[in-house]
Design an enzyme around this catalytic site. Structure first.
Site, PDB file in Angstrom:
ATOM      1  N   LEU A  57      -4.679  -2.920   1.294  1.00 38.87           N
ATOM      2  CA  LEU A  57      -4.374  -2.558   2.573  1.00 38.87           C
ATOM      3  C   LEU A  57      -5.461  -1.505   2.874  1.00 38.87           C
ATOM      4  O   LEU A  57      -5.709  -1.115   3.857  1.00 38.87           O
ATOM      5  CB  LEU A  57      -3.191  -2.149   2.992  1.00 38.87           C
ATOM      6  CG  LEU A  57      -2.005  -3.494   3.126  1.00 38.87           C
ATOM      7  CD1 LEU A  57      -0.656  -2.557   3.208  1.00 38.87           C
ATOM      8  CD2 LEU A  57      -2.496  -4.287   3.999  1.00 38.87           C
ATOM      9  N   LYS A  58      -6.057  -1.049   1.755  1.00 45.34           N
ATOM     10  CA  LYS A  58      -7.162   0.009   2.011  1.00 45.34           C
ATOM     11  C   LYS A  58      -8.577  -0.724   2.428  1.00 45.34           C
ATOM     12  O   LYS A  58      -9.610   0.035   2.504  1.00 45.34           O
ATOM     13  CB  LYS A  58      -7.231   0.864   0.733  1.00 45.34           C
ATOM     14  CG  LYS A  58      -6.197   1.753   0.323  1.00 45.34           C
ATOM     15  CD  LYS A  58      -6.126   3.124   1.057  1.00 45.34           C
ATOM     16  CE  LYS A  58      -5.197   4.127   1.092  1.00 45.34           C
ATOM     17  NZ  LYS A  58      -4.754   4.514  -0.038  1.00 45.34           N
ATOM     18  N   GLY A 121      10.236  13.047   0.170  1.00 50.59           N
ATOM     19  CA  GLY A 121      11.513  13.395  -0.233  1.00 50.59           C
ATOM     20  C   GLY A 121      12.137  12.121  -0.779  1.00 50.59           C
ATOM     21  O   GLY A 121      11.794  11.249  -0.779  1.00 50.59           O
ATOM     22  N   HIS A 122      13.507  12.512  -1.190  1.00 48.44           N
ATOM     23  CA  HIS A 122      14.330  11.478  -1.754  1.00 48.44           C
ATOM     24  C   HIS A 122      15.631  11.542  -1.101  1.00 48.44           C
ATOM     25  O   HIS A 122      15.869  12.575  -0.618  1.00 48.44           O
ATOM     26  CB  HIS A 122      14.342  11.587  -3.273  1.00 48.44           C
ATOM     27  CG  HIS A 122      12.802  11.031  -3.662  1.00 48.44           C
ATOM     28  ND1 HIS A 122      11.950  12.136  -4.159  1.00 48.44           N
ATOM     29  CD2 HIS A 122      12.268   9.819  -3.899  1.00 48.44           C
ATOM     30  CE1 HIS A 122      10.695  11.458  -4.521  1.00 48.44           C
ATOM     31  NE2 HIS A 122      10.979  10.216  -4.393  1.00 48.44           N
ATOM     32  N   TYR A 126      17.596  13.901   1.815  1.00 48.79           N
ATOM     33  CA  TYR A 126      18.087  13.392   3.270  1.00 48.79           C
ATOM     34  C   TYR A 126      19.530  13.625   3.348  1.00 48.79           C
ATOM     35  O   TYR A 126      19.684  14.103   4.485  1.00 48.79           O
ATOM     36  CB  TYR A 126      17.826  11.904   3.195  1.00 48.79           C
ATOM     37  CG  TYR A 126      16.399  11.587   2.772  1.00 48.79           C
ATOM     38  CD1 TYR A 126      15.289  12.234   3.217  1.00 48.79           C
ATOM     39  CD2 TYR A 126      15.998  10.151   2.021  1.00 48.79           C
ATOM     40  CE1 TYR A 126      14.031  11.869   2.730  1.00 48.79           C
ATOM     41  CE2 TYR A 126      14.942   9.738   1.725  1.00 48.79           C
ATOM     42  CZ  TYR A 126      13.842  10.709   2.081  1.00 48.79           C
ATOM     43  OH  TYR A 126      12.488  10.434   1.722  1.00 48.79           O
ATOM     44  N   ASP A 152      19.738   6.360   0.623  1.00 50.16           N
ATOM     45  CA  ASP A 152      18.754   5.124   0.302  1.00 50.16           C
ATOM     46  C   ASP A 152      19.411   3.891   0.777  1.00 50.16           C
ATOM     47  O   ASP A 152      18.742   3.165   1.504  1.00 50.16           O
ATOM     48  CB  ASP A 152      18.580   5.007  -1.119  1.00 50.16           C
ATOM     49  CG  ASP A 152      17.569   6.063  -1.546  1.00 50.16           C
ATOM     50  OD1 ASP A 152      17.077   6.815  -0.825  1.00 50.16           O
ATOM     51  OD2 ASP A 152      17.215   6.275  -2.837  1.00 50.16           O
TER      52      ASP A 152
HETATM   53  C1  LIG Z   1       9.269   8.539 -14.485  1.00 51.62           C
HETATM   54  C2  LIG Z   1       9.742   8.255 -13.083  1.00 51.62           C
HETATM   55  C3  LIG Z   1       9.499   6.728 -12.769  1.00 51.62           C
HETATM   56  C4  LIG Z   1      10.003   6.334 -11.442  1.00 51.62           C
HETATM   57  C5  LIG Z   1      10.041   4.635 -11.490  1.00 51.62           C
HETATM   58  C6  LIG Z   1      10.795   4.531 -10.180  1.00 51.62           C
HETATM   59  C7  LIG Z   1      12.331   3.817 -10.432  1.00 51.62           C
HETATM   60  C8  LIG Z   1      13.079   3.484  -9.141  1.00 51.62           C
HETATM   61  C9  LIG Z   1      13.645   4.889  -8.820  1.00 51.62           C
HETATM   62  C10 LIG Z   1      14.052   4.834  -7.355  1.00 51.62           C
HETATM   63  C11 LIG Z   1      14.644   6.230  -6.990  1.00 51.62           C
HETATM   64  C12 LIG Z   1      14.860   6.314  -5.548  1.00 51.62           C
HETATM   65  C13 LIG Z   1      15.080   7.744  -5.236  1.00 51.62           C
HETATM   66  C14 LIG Z   1      16.174   8.335  -5.453  1.00 51.62           C
HETATM   67  C15 LIG Z   1      14.721   7.568  -3.609  1.00 51.62           C
HETATM   68  O1  LIG Z   1      15.303   8.297  -2.977  1.00 51.62           O
HETATM   69  S1  LIG Z   1      13.773   6.566  -2.855  1.00 51.62           S
HETATM   70  C16 LIG Z   1      13.400   6.902  -1.056  1.00 51.62           C
HETATM   71  C17 LIG Z   1      11.857   7.669  -0.940  1.00 51.62           C
HETATM   72  N1  LIG Z   1      11.811   7.848   0.352  1.00 51.62           N
HETATM   73  C18 LIG Z   1      11.648   6.936   1.136  1.00 51.62           C
HETATM   74  O2  LIG Z   1      11.382   5.742   0.804  1.00 51.62           O
HETATM   75  C19 LIG Z   1      10.988   7.507   2.418  1.00 51.62           C
HETATM   76  C20 LIG Z   1       9.871   7.082   3.244  1.00 51.62           C
HETATM   77  N2  LIG Z   1       8.639   7.213   2.228  1.00 51.62           N
HETATM   78  C21 LIG Z   1       8.358   8.163   1.954  1.00 51.62           C
HETATM   79  O3  LIG Z   1       8.437   9.060   2.321  1.00 51.62           O
HETATM   80  C22 LIG Z   1       6.923   8.198   1.119  1.00 51.62           C
HETATM   81  O4  LIG Z   1       6.534   7.035   0.675  1.00 51.62           O
HETATM   82  C23 LIG Z   1       7.533   8.630  -0.466  1.00 51.62           C
HETATM   83  C24 LIG Z   1       8.486   8.089  -0.966  1.00 51.62           C
HETATM   84  C25 LIG Z   1       7.598  10.328  -0.430  1.00 51.62           C
HETATM   85  C26 LIG Z   1       6.178   8.422  -1.480  1.00 51.62           C
HETATM   86  O5  LIG Z   1       5.111   9.069  -1.100  1.00 51.62           O
HETATM   87  P1  LIG Z   1       3.655   8.461  -1.427  1.00 51.62           P
HETATM   88  O6  LIG Z   1       3.698   8.070  -2.744  1.00 51.62           O
HETATM   89  O7  LIG Z   1       2.732   9.721  -1.254  1.00 51.62           O
HETATM   90  O8  LIG Z   1       3.301   7.265  -0.421  1.00 51.62           O
HETATM   91  P2  LIG Z   1       3.066   7.327   1.105  1.00 51.62           P
HETATM   92  O9  LIG Z   1       2.634   8.772   1.707  1.00 51.62           O
HETATM   93  O10 LIG Z   1       4.293   6.704   1.890  1.00 51.62           O
HETATM   94  O11 LIG Z   1       1.859   6.214   1.236  1.00 51.62           O
HETATM   95  C27 LIG Z   1       1.838   5.195   0.445  1.00 51.62           C
HETATM   96  C28 LIG Z   1       0.316   5.194   0.238  1.00 51.62           C
HETATM   97  O12 LIG Z   1       0.220   3.733  -0.382  1.00 51.62           O
HETATM   98  C29 LIG Z   1      -0.832   3.021   0.294  1.00 51.62           C
HETATM   99  N3  LIG Z   1      -0.642   1.812   0.465  1.00 51.62           N
HETATM  100  C30 LIG Z   1       0.845   1.093   0.428  1.00 51.62           C
HETATM  101  N4  LIG Z   1       0.594  -0.337   0.084  1.00 51.62           N
HETATM  102  C31 LIG Z   1      -0.780  -0.438  -0.084  1.00 51.62           C
HETATM  103  C32 LIG Z   1      -1.278  -1.743  -0.380  1.00 51.62           C
HETATM  104  N5  LIG Z   1      -0.823  -2.768  -0.541  1.00 51.62           N
HETATM  105  N6  LIG Z   1      -2.556  -1.543  -0.708  1.00 51.62           N
HETATM  106  C33 LIG Z   1      -3.327  -0.272  -0.723  1.00 51.62           C
HETATM  107  N7  LIG Z   1      -2.838   0.538  -0.445  1.00 51.62           N
HETATM  108  C34 LIG Z   1      -1.266   0.758  -0.049  1.00 51.62           C
HETATM  109  C35 LIG Z   1      -1.066   3.710   1.544  1.00 51.62           C
HETATM  110  O13 LIG Z   1      -1.823   3.303   2.534  1.00 51.62           O
HETATM  111  C36 LIG Z   1      -0.790   5.039   1.343  1.00 51.62           C
HETATM  112  O14 LIG Z   1      -1.908   5.584   0.777  1.00 51.62           O
HETATM  113  P3  LIG Z   1      -2.266   6.941   1.128  1.00 51.62           P
HETATM  114  O15 LIG Z   1      -1.837   7.461   2.921  1.00 51.62           O
HETATM  115  O16 LIG Z   1      -1.371   8.137   0.351  1.00 51.62           O
HETATM  116  O17 LIG Z   1      -3.665   7.165   0.819  1.00 51.62           O
END
Ligand SMILES: CCCCCCCCCCCC[C@H](C)C(=O)SCCNC(=O)CCNC(=O)[C@H](O)C(C)(C)COP(=O)(O)OP(=O)(O)OC[C@H]1O[C@@H](n2cnc3c(N)ncnc32)[C@H](O)[C@@H]1OP(=O)(O)O
Length: 382
Positions: A57-58, A121-122, A126, A152
């Site tokens: 999407l970029k 945030g996570h 929230y 979540d």
């Molecule tokens: C050791 C750790 C391993 C981790 C493994 C993970 C395992 C799963 C664990 C689950 C844990 C669940 C936890 C507890 C949660 O609470 S999940 C809930 C998180 N919060 C949300 O979903 C709320 C809404 N989202 C957000 O606030 C943010 O997405 C986020 C979660 C803070 C992450 O932030 P960040 O990674 O910076 O992403 P965003 O600002 O949203 O921007 C996404 C970037 O990706 C890009 N993108 C997306 N799709 C495409 C694509 N198809 N092609 C190309 N690019 C893509 C977007 O354009 C955007 O890019 P950019 O604006 O950053 O340049």
């Protein structure tokens, strides 16, 4: 199935959007997860019944492809913080102009406006902002959070899915789509309406962990058994409390009044000593079939074997032997029929989906050679 014929695009995200998409897929929607092209491993463990396309999407061409998909879809779920979709040129004003019938669901933590809209945030953040976290946990201990379930999945995935289904229902009358601003803070707070609206009953007037439903009451809490397991006790009403005392072999005349708050800590100690006298199995034999509201705390290891769950078929096994909860609720005529196949590999269905949405072979290979899409051959991954 209830959502048969509904076409959903889910932009890949962390936990809440994937579960929202899985709910829709379980109930019959055709869900396409849109993954990035530069990743090979998906963290989406809730991809049941979905297909995956990998799209960059970029790039302007990638944005063009998503617009084409949106034109032929009913629902778009986007899980990014506020401003990301606008930055990509895929904001609701643009997309809804091209398909005014689209339900554009924005599933975020802090919502589309306000001081935190652009902050990371996570779940824990929230529920802290929702006020709920302050009410959870034991007295004189730090607030305790129930895994990442409240914001979540309950306040996020489920509330968003409800918004989507309501919007689709309304669309049958108006013919119009709309934008859903699904904030997990607000979703979680809304789930807490009972806590807010029952304050007048004095249910929450004492400090955290000392109230009727937060572990303060001896008849609404958990107790350890002789074999180190636990029982859950929820004997609120006097007639059920009476059954609890009977099962524990305690006389109400030897105990303070059920609602004597100041005596609760002492009563809890007495109940705890009682529960330590027998194993979980023995307590089940005593309480099963009574109205004492006492049940075993089941581990993931034995939950599927529990007679009640087996009788209802509450858990299901997929083709790979993985067990998970059956979709809820049960609809009598059009129940969910979750896929039992393995989850998709990233980009496994790029070719299939683009063909379905009207792209020809030449266009698909041009997109592939310029790196706008990737098409993964599942055979090479197995
Ligand atoms: C050791 C750790 C391993 C981790 C493994 C993970 C395992 C799963 C664990 C689950 C844990 C669940 C936890 C507890 C949660 O609470 S999940 C809930 C998180 N919060 C949300 O979903 C709320 C809404 N989202 C957000 O606030 C943010 O997405 C986020 C979660 C803070 C992450 O932030 P960040 O990674 O910076 O992403 P965003 O600002 O949203 O921007 C996404 C970037 O990706 C890009 N993108 C997306 N799709 C495409 C694509 N198809 N092609 C190309 N690019 C893509 C977007 O354009 C955007 O890019 P950019 O604006 O950053 O340049």
């Amino acid at each position: 199935m209830a959502l048969a014929g509904v076409r959903v695009l889910e932009l890949a995200g962390l936990a809440p959007a994937p579960f929202c998409g899985m709910i829709l897929a379980d109930f019959g929607a055709k869900v396409i997860r849109v993954d990035k092209t530069n990743t090979t491993y998906s963290t989406d463990t809730m991809a049941r019944g979905k297909r995956s396309i990998a799209l960059n999407l970029k790039s302007p061409e990638g944005v063009g492809v998503l617009k084409t998909l949106c034109k032929q879809s009913d629902v778009l779920i986007e899980p990014f913080r506020h401003g990301v979709m606008e930055g990509l040129g895929l904001g609701p004003e643009v997309i809804l102009k091209e398909n005014p019938q689209l339900v554009y669901a924005r599933l975020t933590g802090f919502g589309q406006s306000g001081k935190y809209a652009k902050s990371a945030g996570h779940d824990i953040n929230y529920i802290s902002i929702s006020g709920l976290l302050s009410r959870l946990g034991k007295n004189n201990e730090n607030p305790a959070f129930p895994l990442n379930l409240l914001a979540d999945f309950a306040g996020g995935s489920y509330i968003c899915a409800l918004g989507i289904v309501m919007s689709l229902f309304e669309r049958t009358r108006s013919g119009k789509g709309q934008v859903i601003d699904s904030s997990m803070v607000e979703g979680a707070a809304y789930l807490g309406s009972f806590v807010w609206k029952s304050q007048s009953l004095g249910l929450w007037s004492r400090p955290r962990g000392e109230n009727l439903l937060d572990g303060g009451a001896p008849f609404y809490t958990t107790y350890m058994t002789a074999d180190g397991k636990y029982m859950a006790v929820g004997a609120l009403e006097p007639q059920f409390y009476k059954e609890l005392l009977k099962g524990l072999d305690l006389e109400s005349s030897d105990l303070p009044n059920q609602m004597s708050f100041s005596d609760w800590p002492e009563m809890k100690k007495q109940f705890a000593e009682k529960f330590l006298e027998k194993t979980q199995e023995q307590w089940c034999q005593i309480f099963d079939g009574t109205d004492a509201c006492v049940t075993p705390v089941l581990s993931f290891d034995n939950v599927t074997m529990h007679e009640h769950n087996r009788q209802r078929g509450s858990f299901l096994w997929d083709d790979e032997g993985e067990v998970s909860p059956r979709p809820a609720p049960l609809l009598s005529r059009t129940p969910a029929a979750p896929s039992s196949s393995r989850d998709p590999f990233i980009g496994e269905h790029t070719y299939e989906v683009l063909t379905e949405y009207g792209f020809n072979v030449k266009e698909i290979s041009a997109l592939q050679s310029s790196g706008v899409i990737t098409c993964n051959n599942p055979k090479s991954q197995l």
